[in-house]
Design an enzyme around this catalytic site. Structure first.
Site, PDB file in Angstrom:
ATOM      1  N   LYS A  85       0.806  -1.222   0.000  1.00 15.35           N
ATOM      2  CA  LYS A  85       0.000   0.000   0.000  1.00 15.35           C
ATOM      3  C   LYS A  85       0.839   1.272   0.000  1.00 15.35           C
ATOM      4  O   LYS A  85       0.303   2.358  -0.229  1.00 15.35           O
ATOM      5  CB  LYS A  85      -0.955  -0.004   1.183  1.00 15.35           C
ATOM      6  CG  LYS A  85      -1.973  -1.119   1.129  1.00 15.35           C
ATOM      7  CD  LYS A  85      -2.852  -1.036  -0.100  1.00 15.35           C
ATOM      8  CE  LYS A  85      -3.991  -2.036  -0.003  1.00 15.35           C
ATOM      9  NZ  LYS A  85      -4.909  -1.956  -1.138  1.00 15.35           N
ATOM     10  N   SER A 108      -3.091 -12.609   3.511  1.00 14.43           N
ATOM     11  CA  SER A 108      -3.468 -12.483   2.098  1.00 14.43           C
ATOM     12  C   SER A 108      -2.357 -13.009   1.184  1.00 14.43           C
ATOM     13  O   SER A 108      -2.631 -13.480   0.073  1.00 14.43           O
ATOM     14  CB  SER A 108      -3.813 -11.037   1.744  1.00 14.43           C
ATOM     15  OG  SER A 108      -2.743 -10.176   2.044  1.00 14.43           O
TER      16      SER A 108
END
Lengths: 93, 344
Positions: B88, B305
């Site tokens: 991110k 994830s």
């Protein structure tokens, strides 16, 4: 003995869109058993094949995480609020 | 000899000029907000300080956790090598840089957004570097490590109803923005084209360079969908043979942090469901098992994830005869150590 169970929004589709339910149960185990009996399609989402709570499912009794206490054997008294949330965040309407 | 305190007190504050940019920092560590250039849109084009370290992450070829078919290789982009520890950093940086370049983000404005953790941590890191206050709407059920990291960077956090997951955080951020539009810079990561463009401009070209264009399949999880859409678009533009595969949780109720079950979630505006060549799903427990396996067999501590996307890659390796699968590992396992699944 009546307790309130708060359902995550992601699972409300399996409870007729009810996000809060009144159920009986002297322990968390009993309340969850009563919940999944009333709404069988919830079972696979909350419990594993052995009937135990899936690892990412957190259950709180009045904001206390049951993992830090007697877990599923945690006793309930009338008026307690049991909240079910995934342990980490994804995204659901 | 006596120290002359009067003379010492009138000395000007020490200043450091970055060789990479024009930001000036005082000894307090707080960057001055005035008289500086906007950030470049790409971190490798002269971003100052740690911001210049965003991107250019390693591409790792697995040695132990490998497909049964040895004509299929799996590679992962190790995104925890970014300064704030996740993929991110890339979109957060670009959205903020774009805000500075367009004038939408000015000194004194507060950066506001909804996040399930990693984007918030990236905003907090960049905000600290640039002198912006950061206010984040985060579901209360994010793991403790993320809350601690946000506090460490000095971000302000508004916790939202955990039963509503990240969608509850989105609705709260939108409400705050409506109430005080002039107070905030609201990147809105789910609907900001700079999100996927960050990957189009950095992640995609890196993968092409690091594989010599030999990547055949690209798999990424769907959260904001920026990684899949941006990287996938770049790969498809450059490589005719590439297949792009989207991975998402197998059910509405899941423990794959940051990922969305699209059928039941608020679908990000930047997502085009017709773009991926294929869609696959992964069960949370299978992701947990893969996380443990990667730690214990590959010596690699990855986030949940990442475990999910590795599971998807191994599943897909059984459906093809030959190829080079590249996956994105969004973050490392150190921000999930409080989770109970490690004990299994």
């Amino acid at each position: 003995m009546s307790v309130e169970i708060q359902i995550p929004v992601a699972l409300a589709r399996y409870t007729g869109n009810q996000e809060s339910l009144k159920l009986s149960g002297a322990s968390v185990e009993e309340a969850i058993r009563n919940l999944t009996s009333q709404f069988p399609s919830l079972k696979n989402h909350l419990l594993d094949k052995k009937g135990e709570i899936r690892p990412f499912v957190n259950i709180y009794v009045n904001d206390q995480d049951i993992r830090h206490g007697k877990q599923m054997k945690t006793a309930l008294k009338s008026g307690d609020v049991v909240t079910i949330v995934p342990s980490i965040a994804g995204g659901n309407k | 000899m006596r120290f002359n305190y009067r003379i010492m007190n009138v000395l000007p504050p020490l200043k450091f000029s970055s060789s990479l940019g024009s930001t000036t920092e005082t000894m307090s560590g707080k960057p001055t907000s005035l008289n500086r250039s906007p950030l470049p849109l790409r971190p490798d084009e002269g971003a100052p300080g740690v911001l210049g370290r965003i991107g250019n992450t390693p591409l790792y070829e697995f040695r132990q956790v490998t497909p049964k078919n040895d004509r299929v290789k799996i590679f992962a982009k190790l995104e925890w090598y970014n300064p704030a520890g996740s993929v991110k950093d890339r979109p957060a940086y670009r959205m903020i840089a774009h805000g500075e370049q367009t004038g939408a983000l000015k000194p004194g404005k507060i950066i506001l957004d909804a996040s399930s953790g990693n984007t918030g941590i990236a905003y907090a890191m960049i905000g600290a570097c640039r002198g912006y206050q950061v206010r984040l709407c985060i579901p209360k059920n994010v793991c403790i490590e993320r809350k601690q990291m946000l506090a460490a960077y000095g971000a302000e956090v508004i916790y939202t109803d955990p039963r509503k997951s990240s969608d509850g955080a989105i609705v709260e951020a939108q409400r705050l923005m409506r109430e005080n539009p002039d107070l905030y810079f609201y990147p809105d990561q789910y609907n900001n084209d700079q999100n996927w463009t960050a990957h189009f401009e950095t992640t995609g070209p890196e993968i092409i360079r690091q594989t010599g264009g030999q990547v055949t399949h690209f798999i990424a999880g769907l959260g904001t969908t920026g990684s899949l859409m941006g990287t996938g678009r770049r790969l498809k533009k450059e490589l005719k043979h590439i297949k792009v595969i989207a991975m998402q949780p197998d059910s509405p109720f899941h423990g794959l942090e940051g990922l969305k079950h699209m059928e039941s979630a608020i679908v990000p505006g930047i997502y085009d469901a017709n773009f991926p060549d294929d869609q696959v799903s992964v069960r949370t427990e299978d992701a947990h098992e893969m996380v443990r396996r990667l730690a214990r067999e590959e010596g690699m501590l990855v986030g949940i994830s990442s475990g999910a996307v590795m599971k998807a890659a191994l599943n897909h390796s059984e459906r093809i005869e030959t190829g080079n699968i590249v996956v994105i590992f969004p973050d490392g396992g150190d921000r999930y150590l409080s989770e109970s699944f490690w004990k299994a």
